[in-house]
Write an enzyme that holds these catalytic residues in place. Structure first.
Site, PDB file in Angstrom:
ATOM      1  N   ASP A  15       0.835  -1.207   0.000  1.00 26.30           N
ATOM      2  CA  ASP A  15       0.000   0.000   0.000  1.00 26.30           C
ATOM      3  C   ASP A  15       0.872   1.261   0.000  1.00 26.30           C
ATOM      4  O   ASP A  15       1.864   1.342   0.734  1.00 26.30           O
ATOM      5  CB  ASP A  15      -0.893  -0.031   1.258  1.00 26.30           C
ATOM      6  CG  ASP A  15      -2.106   0.858   1.140  1.00 26.30           C
ATOM      7  OD1 ASP A  15      -2.507   1.183   0.006  1.00 26.30           O
ATOM      8  OD2 ASP A  15      -2.673   1.223   2.190  1.00 26.30           O
TER       9      ASP A  15
ATOM     10  N   THR B 173     -11.603   4.323   7.387  1.00 23.76           N
ATOM     11  CA  THR B 173     -11.953   4.422   8.813  1.00 23.76           C
ATOM     12  C   THR B 173     -13.014   5.489   9.083  1.00 23.76           C
ATOM     13  O   THR B 173     -13.924   5.271   9.875  1.00 23.76           O
ATOM     14  CB  THR B 173     -10.683   4.715   9.648  1.00 23.76           C
ATOM     15  OG1 THR B 173      -9.865   3.558   9.610  1.00 23.76           O
ATOM     16  CG2 THR B 173     -11.014   5.058  11.100  1.00 23.76           C
TER      17      THR B 173
ATOM     18  N   GLY C 130      -7.642   1.142   7.546  1.00 23.93           N
ATOM     19  CA  GLY C 130      -6.411   0.926   8.298  1.00 23.93           C
ATOM     20  C   GLY C 130      -6.473   1.358   9.746  1.00 23.93           C
ATOM     21  O   GLY C 130      -6.355   0.557  10.668  1.00 23.93           O
TER      22      GLY C 130
ATOM     23  N   ASP D 287       2.313   5.042  -5.603  1.00 21.41           N
ATOM     24  CA  ASP D 287       1.647   6.293  -5.278  1.00 21.41           C
ATOM     25  C   ASP D 287       2.504   7.472  -5.731  1.00 21.41           C
ATOM     26  O   ASP D 287       3.390   7.941  -5.012  1.00 21.41           O
ATOM     27  CB  ASP D 287       1.389   6.353  -3.764  1.00 21.41           C
ATOM     28  CG  ASP D 287       0.680   7.642  -3.355  1.00 21.41           C
ATOM     29  OD1 ASP D 287       0.419   8.477  -4.247  1.00 21.41           O
ATOM     30  OD2 ASP D 287       0.408   7.810  -2.159  1.00 21.41           O
TER      31      ASP D 287
HETATM   32  P1  13P Z   1      -7.779   4.749   7.140  1.00 21.52           P
HETATM   33  O1  13P Z   1      -6.552   4.644   7.962  1.00 21.52           O
HETATM   34  O2  13P Z   1      -8.481   6.044   7.237  1.00 21.52           O
HETATM   35  O3  13P Z   1      -8.719   3.613   7.359  1.00 21.52           O
HETATM   36  O4  13P Z   1      -7.298   4.644   5.601  1.00 21.52           O
HETATM   37  C1  13P Z   1      -6.510   3.568   5.211  1.00 21.52           C
HETATM   38  C2  13P Z   1      -6.062   3.698   3.806  1.00 21.52           C
HETATM   39  O5  13P Z   1      -6.651   4.383   3.015  1.00 21.52           O
HETATM   40  C3  13P Z   1      -4.859   2.945   3.430  1.00 21.52           C
HETATM   41  O6  13P Z   1      -4.502   3.092   2.117  1.00 21.52           O
END
Ligand code: 13P
Length: 281
Positions: free
Chosen positions: A81, A208, A229, A103
């Site tokens: 990621d 989230t 995440g 990214d």
């Molecule tokens: P959050 O931490 O807001 O859930 O987002 C996670 C994310 O987008 C990882 O790429």
């Protein structure tokens, strides 16, 4: 249904369905996510941020998923990621990741396209899915400074798809990473315009802080993968903290981690149900 990730996500885009991606750090949160996905009989994506891949190595991350695949009812897809490094993407591809995100969203469009193209060319023969990003996902730290120009422009999305040919595209439409003091305003009109211009599966980051009804609306408009995440690692850390605060001298890791797994499993199941409301009994 196919287990090939790119094919699966293309099918999901057509069917207005969505794969959940969870950022995981170790075997305990991976264990929790696997149990939650088993409860609902769903595949999922286990996503490692670059520091996790650096700490554990991409090789061991692959082995960790292979181990859990034996207790998972459905496929677990391993994803790198938010890599801003082409080299790290190549290492993950060499070590058998199913998917990588390059990214380049913090660079100008030409650089983003060039980076993405290089990773796509490397990934193709290995059959690895590549995620690109257009627009910016807001949040804290450096991300908090994106007050303007964070939205993905339709022409930039079309350009990266035509010139670099990634398999899936993350689009900045107003969501933010992590817990935020105000609810993010999601620009559904922009998502609609982007989805009308390209047939690629679209990815929504910042899972989230997105209310359930917005998650479900985004899926109907072309979002085929949602990344989650912060809620996972904050639940994990809060549980460890409260457990060890009780009596640090007698704190025994397997006992504590069993509680952590159960807490994280509950939170992950809740998010899986937000993405798949038809599974709620
Ligand atoms: P959050 O931490 O807001 O859930 O987002 C996670 C994310 O987008 C990882 O790429």
């Amino acid at each position: 249904m196919t287990t090939n990730l790119t094919e699966l996500l293309n099918q999901y885009r057509k069917d207005s369905r969505c794969l959940a991606g969870f950022n995981i750090n170790d075997i305990y949160d991976l264990h929790a996510v696997t149990l939650a996905a088993n409860e609902l009989d769903l595949p999922f994506m286990a996503m490692t941020y670059p520091p996790v891949a650096a700490l554990n190595t991409t090789y061991l991350c692959r082995k960790m998923i292979d181990g859990f695949q034996n207790i998972a009812k459905n496929k677990i897809y391993l994803h790198l990621d938010h890599s801003t490094s082409v080299d790290l993407c190549k290492r993950a591809i060499d070590d058998g990741y199913d998917s990588v995100m390059i990214d380049g969203s913090h660079f100008d469009l030409a650089t983003n396209i060039a980076m993405t193209r290089e990773v796509v060319n490397y990934a193709r023969s290995a059959g690895v899915t590549v995620e690109a990003e257009i627009g910016k996902i807001m949040g804290r730290g450096v991300e908090a400074k994106f007050e303007r120009d964070f939205l993905a422009s339709v022409s930039d999305v079309v350009a990266i798809c035509e010139e670099a040919n990634p398999d899936i595209v993350a689009v900045g439409i107003g969501t933010a990473h992590g817990f935020t003091s105000t609810q993010p305003k999601i620009h559904f009109d922009r998502l609609r315009e982007i989805a009308a211009s390209i047939s690629h599966p679209l990815v929504l980051h910042g899972g989230t802080g997105i209310p359930d009804e917005d998650i479900q609306k985004a899926i109907t408009l072309g979002i085929s993968k949602i990344n989650i995440g912060t809620i996972v690692h904050s639940t994990y850390m809060n549980c460890v903290h409260s457990e060890i605060s009780k009596d640090i001298d007698s704190a025994y890791p397997p006992v504590i981690m069993k509680n952590v797994i159960s807490k994280v499993q509950g939170v992950v199941k809740d998010r899986l149900l937000a993405i798949n409301p038809h599974l709620a009994s």
